[in-house]
Design a protein around this motif. Structure first.
Motif, PDB file in Angstrom:
ATOM      1  N   GLU A 159       0.842  -1.202   0.000  1.00 44.10           N
ATOM      2  CA  GLU A 159       0.000   0.000   0.000  1.00 44.10           C
ATOM      3  C   GLU A 159       0.878   1.253   0.000  1.00 44.10           C
ATOM      4  O   GLU A 159       0.607   2.219  -0.727  1.00 44.10           O
ATOM      5  CB  GLU A 159      -0.890   0.043   1.255  1.00 44.10           C
ATOM      6  CG  GLU A 159      -2.042  -0.947   1.233  1.00 44.10           C
ATOM      7  CD  GLU A 159      -3.098  -0.556   0.203  1.00 44.10           C
ATOM      8  OE1 GLU A 159      -3.386   0.645   0.093  1.00 44.10           O
ATOM      9  OE2 GLU A 159      -3.603  -1.465  -0.493  1.00 44.10           O
ATOM     10  N   LEU A 160       1.902   1.236   0.842  1.00 33.18           N
ATOM     11  CA  LEU A 160       2.810   2.391   0.891  1.00 33.18           C
ATOM     12  C   LEU A 160       3.477   2.585  -0.477  1.00 33.18           C
ATOM     13  O   LEU A 160       3.609   3.706  -0.965  1.00 33.18           O
ATOM     14  CB  LEU A 160       3.894   2.202   1.955  1.00 33.18           C
ATOM     15  CG  LEU A 160       3.434   2.127   3.416  1.00 33.18           C
ATOM     16  CD1 LEU A 160       4.646   1.922   4.329  1.00 33.18           C
ATOM     17  CD2 LEU A 160       2.670   3.384   3.828  1.00 33.18           C
ATOM     18  N   MET A 161       3.862   1.464  -1.077  1.00 31.59           N
ATOM     19  CA  MET A 161       4.509   1.540  -2.389  1.00 31.59           C
ATOM     20  C   MET A 161       3.557   2.149  -3.424  1.00 31.59           C
ATOM     21  O   MET A 161       3.929   3.043  -4.174  1.00 31.59           O
ATOM     22  CB  MET A 161       4.953   0.160  -2.837  1.00 31.59           C
ATOM     23  CG  MET A 161       5.641   0.208  -4.185  1.00 31.59           C
ATOM     24  SD  MET A 161       5.771  -1.381  -4.974  1.00 31.59           S
ATOM     25  CE  MET A 161       4.101  -1.742  -5.385  1.00 31.59           C
ATOM     26  N   ASP A 162       2.329   1.664  -3.420  1.00 29.58           N
ATOM     27  CA  ASP A 162       1.354   2.187  -4.377  1.00 29.58           C
ATOM     28  C   ASP A 162       1.189   3.694  -4.226  1.00 29.58           C
ATOM     29  O   ASP A 162       1.042   4.419  -5.204  1.00 29.58           O
ATOM     30  CB  ASP A 162      -0.003   1.515  -4.162  1.00 29.58           C
ATOM     31  CG  ASP A 162      -0.185   0.319  -5.078  1.00 29.58           C
ATOM     32  OD1 ASP A 162       0.689   0.094  -5.928  1.00 29.58           O
ATOM     33  OD2 ASP A 162      -1.198  -0.390  -4.930  1.00 29.58           O
ATOM     34  N   GLY A 163       1.182   4.137  -2.969  1.00 31.77           N
ATOM     35  CA  GLY A 163       0.932   5.561  -2.713  1.00 31.77           C
ATOM     36  C   GLY A 163       2.168   6.432  -2.868  1.00 31.77           C
ATOM     37  O   GLY A 163       2.074   7.656  -2.846  1.00 31.77           O
ATOM     38  N   ALA A 164       3.327   5.818  -3.000  1.00 30.86           N
ATOM     39  CA  ALA A 164       4.568   6.600  -3.008  1.00 30.86           C
ATOM     40  C   ALA A 164       4.660   7.480  -4.254  1.00 30.86           C
ATOM     41  O   ALA A 164       4.380   7.034  -5.370  1.00 30.86           O
ATOM     42  CB  ALA A 164       5.774   5.673  -2.945  1.00 30.86           C
ATOM     43  N   VAL A 165       5.029   8.725  -4.009  1.00 33.20           N
ATOM     44  CA  VAL A 165       5.138   9.695  -5.108  1.00 33.20           C
ATOM     45  C   VAL A 165       6.613   9.915  -5.423  1.00 33.20           C
ATOM     46  O   VAL A 165       7.438  10.086  -4.520  1.00 33.20           O
ATOM     47  CB  VAL A 165       4.476  11.034  -4.697  1.00 33.20           C
ATOM     48  CG1 VAL A 165       4.618  12.067  -5.807  1.00 33.20           C
ATOM     49  CG2 VAL A 165       3.024  10.814  -4.327  1.00 33.20           C
ATOM     50  N   ARG A 166       6.906   9.889  -6.692  1.00 30.70           N
ATOM     51  CA  ARG A 166       8.290  10.019  -7.144  1.00 30.70           C
ATOM     52  C   ARG A 166       8.893  11.355  -6.718  1.00 30.70           C
ATOM     53  O   ARG A 166       8.339  12.416  -7.003  1.00 30.70           O
ATOM     54  CB  ARG A 166       8.278   9.922  -8.671  1.00 30.70           C
ATOM     55  CG  ARG A 166       9.591   9.564  -9.270  1.00 30.70           C
ATOM     56  CD  ARG A 166       9.481   9.425 -10.789  1.00 30.70           C
ATOM     57  NE  ARG A 166      10.781   9.117 -11.323  1.00 30.70           N
ATOM     58  CZ  ARG A 166      11.280   7.898 -11.384  1.00 30.70           C
ATOM     59  NH1 ARG A 166      10.557   6.877 -11.001  1.00 30.70           N
ATOM     60  NH2 ARG A 166      12.506   7.693 -11.836  1.00 30.70           N
ATOM     61  N   GLU A 167      10.013  11.289  -6.041  1.00 35.36           N
ATOM     62  CA  GLU A 167      10.717  12.499  -5.605  1.00 35.36           C
ATOM     63  C   GLU A 167      11.464  13.090  -6.809  1.00 35.36           C
ATOM     64  O   GLU A 167      12.013  12.340  -7.622  1.00 35.36           O
ATOM     65  CB  GLU A 167      11.711  12.076  -4.517  1.00 35.36           C
ATOM     66  CG  GLU A 167      12.535  13.170  -3.920  1.00 35.36           C
ATOM     67  CD  GLU A 167      11.687  14.216  -3.215  1.00 35.36           C
ATOM     68  OE1 GLU A 167      11.085  13.890  -2.193  1.00 35.36           O
ATOM     69  OE2 GLU A 167      11.634  15.360  -3.715  1.00 35.36           O
ATOM     70  N   THR A 168      11.445  14.405  -6.907  1.00 32.45           N
ATOM     71  CA  THR A 168      12.176  15.000  -8.029  1.00 32.45           C
ATOM     72  C   THR A 168      13.390  15.800  -7.558  1.00 32.45           C
ATOM     73  O   THR A 168      14.295  16.075  -8.346  1.00 32.45           O
ATOM     74  CB  THR A 168      11.269  15.929  -8.864  1.00 32.45           C
ATOM     75  OG1 THR A 168      10.646  16.852  -7.964  1.00 32.45           O
ATOM     76  CG2 THR A 168      10.213  15.145  -9.627  1.00 32.45           C
ATOM     77  N   CYS A 169      13.387  16.170  -6.277  1.00 30.46           N
ATOM     78  CA  CYS A 169      14.510  16.953  -5.754  1.00 30.46           C
ATOM     79  C   CYS A 169      15.764  16.072  -5.687  1.00 30.46           C
ATOM     80  O   CYS A 169      15.802  15.070  -4.965  1.00 30.46           O
ATOM     81  CB  CYS A 169      14.146  17.482  -4.365  1.00 30.46           C
ATOM     82  SG  CYS A 169      15.540  18.160  -3.479  1.00 30.46           S
TER      83      CYS A 169
END
Ligand code: BLA
Length: 300
Positions: free
Chosen positions: A189-199
């Motif tokens: 679930e955490l993986m699904d919700g994880a948003v790609r970091e761009t910094c």
């Protein structure tokens, strides 16, 4: 059941079931691509006839390395080492399921190991663990705290860690399976919700934190002596550095002693002891909110 030592182990118990469940669940959400390390280790043969090794590794778009090692010795030792490491663009905890079962006892660590120490990084603790604390209430009776543990290991554990030692009975393994299922689903679930970091700076921090973790485990894994017995010294080294903790040679350049200088010896080599601080924390050292409440030990 085979009497003595709790019995039951070997009478059909296998950690394969855990691996199948996890891979199946992951496949429902993402495409598993074989990891390059799988080719070399998939057919790894132990030099003991009664022993079967199974090694699998994959990647997905968000998971850098999802790998599993099981060791099965007829009516004797059963081992599970299952872990998932995200790409550095995500600050996801590291899924960690380690179990060593002999006919006498099972030694278990099941956790979403934090990428960042949850005592120092309260924001990280709030982000990932605050909502997960009920998991601990669910399992604290079935799978109680395993007793004193080194502070070196503890700093890689989260407030929801299941650290336990139990008699390898069917009921206990059933409880462990149930916990594994819950913890893995939560991680997915955490993986699904994880948003790609761009910094870029944050990505670099995530990468270094994962490298530090890999460096620790590649050097101090308690399973090393058994691996050495099964596949020899250079085989065990390869298995640890190129399979179990793959990335230790590529995600960063710092050495073990740069991360963990307390292990340095006069001649510049790494102290072979697993712990410099010794064992402590006879009870779960976090409160119901996940705040660390253990006795202060150097370095905390
Ligand atoms: C024992 N394994 C242990 C212990 C822990 C772990 C905490 C208890 C001893 C101690 O306090 O150090 C596991 N420690 C971990 C994990 C982390 C950590 C997962 O710091 C993560 C950060 N164990 C395995 C595998 C094998 C294995 C794959 O995970 C065998 C191939 C064996 N573990 C094993 C054995 C022991 C053990 C034989 C008991 C002997 C010993 O303590 O050296």
């Amino acid at each position: 059941m085979s009497g003595g030592g709790g019995g039951g182990l070997g009478a059909g118990f296998s950690y394969q079931k855990f691996v199948h469940f996890a891979l199946e669940q992951t496949r429902l959400r993402s495409t598993l691509v074989p990891h390059p390390s799988q080719e070399k280790f998939q057919f790894i043969k132990p030099n003991e006839d009664n022993t079967v090794l199974n090694a699998l590794s994959f990647s997905t778009s968000k998971i850098r390395l999802l790998r599993s090692l099981t060791i099965e010795q007829k009516n004797s030792v059963q081992v599970l080492d299952f872990a998932a490491f995200s790409e550095p663009e995500y600050d996801l905890p590291i899924f960690c399921a380690n179990a060593f079962s002999s006919p006498a006892r099972s030694i278990v660590v099941l956790d979403l190991n934090p990428l960042y120490d949850t005592t120092e990084h309260k924001d990280y603790r709030e982000k990932y663990y605050r909502n997960l604390m009920p998991l601990i209430h669910k399992y604290s009776e079935l799978l109680p705290w395993g007793g004193k543990i080194t502070s070196e290991s503890l700093r890689f554990f989260s407030p929801i860690v299941i650290w336990t030692i139990f008699e390898p009975t069917e009921a206990n393994h059933q409880a462990l399976y149930s916990a594994f299922v819950d913890y893995y689903k939560v991680w997915l679930e955490l993986m699904d919700g994880a948003v790609r970091e761009t910094c870029e700076e944050k990505i670099n921090c995530n990468r270094e934190a994962q490298h530090k973790y890999l460096t620790w485990r590649a050097e101090k894994d308690p399973g090393y002596p058994l691996l050495k017995k099964l596949v020899g010294e250079s085989g065990a080294k390869d298995l640890v550095r190129e399979f179990l903790f793959e990335g230790v040679g590529s995600l960063g350049t710092k050495s073990f002693l740069e991360y963990f200088p307390e292990y340095a010896q006069q001649d510049g080599t790494v102290n072979r002891k697993r712990s410099m601080a010794g064992k402590s924390f006879g009870t779960r050292p976090w409160d119901a909110h996940g705040r660390f409440v253990g006795d202060a030990v150097d370095g905390w």
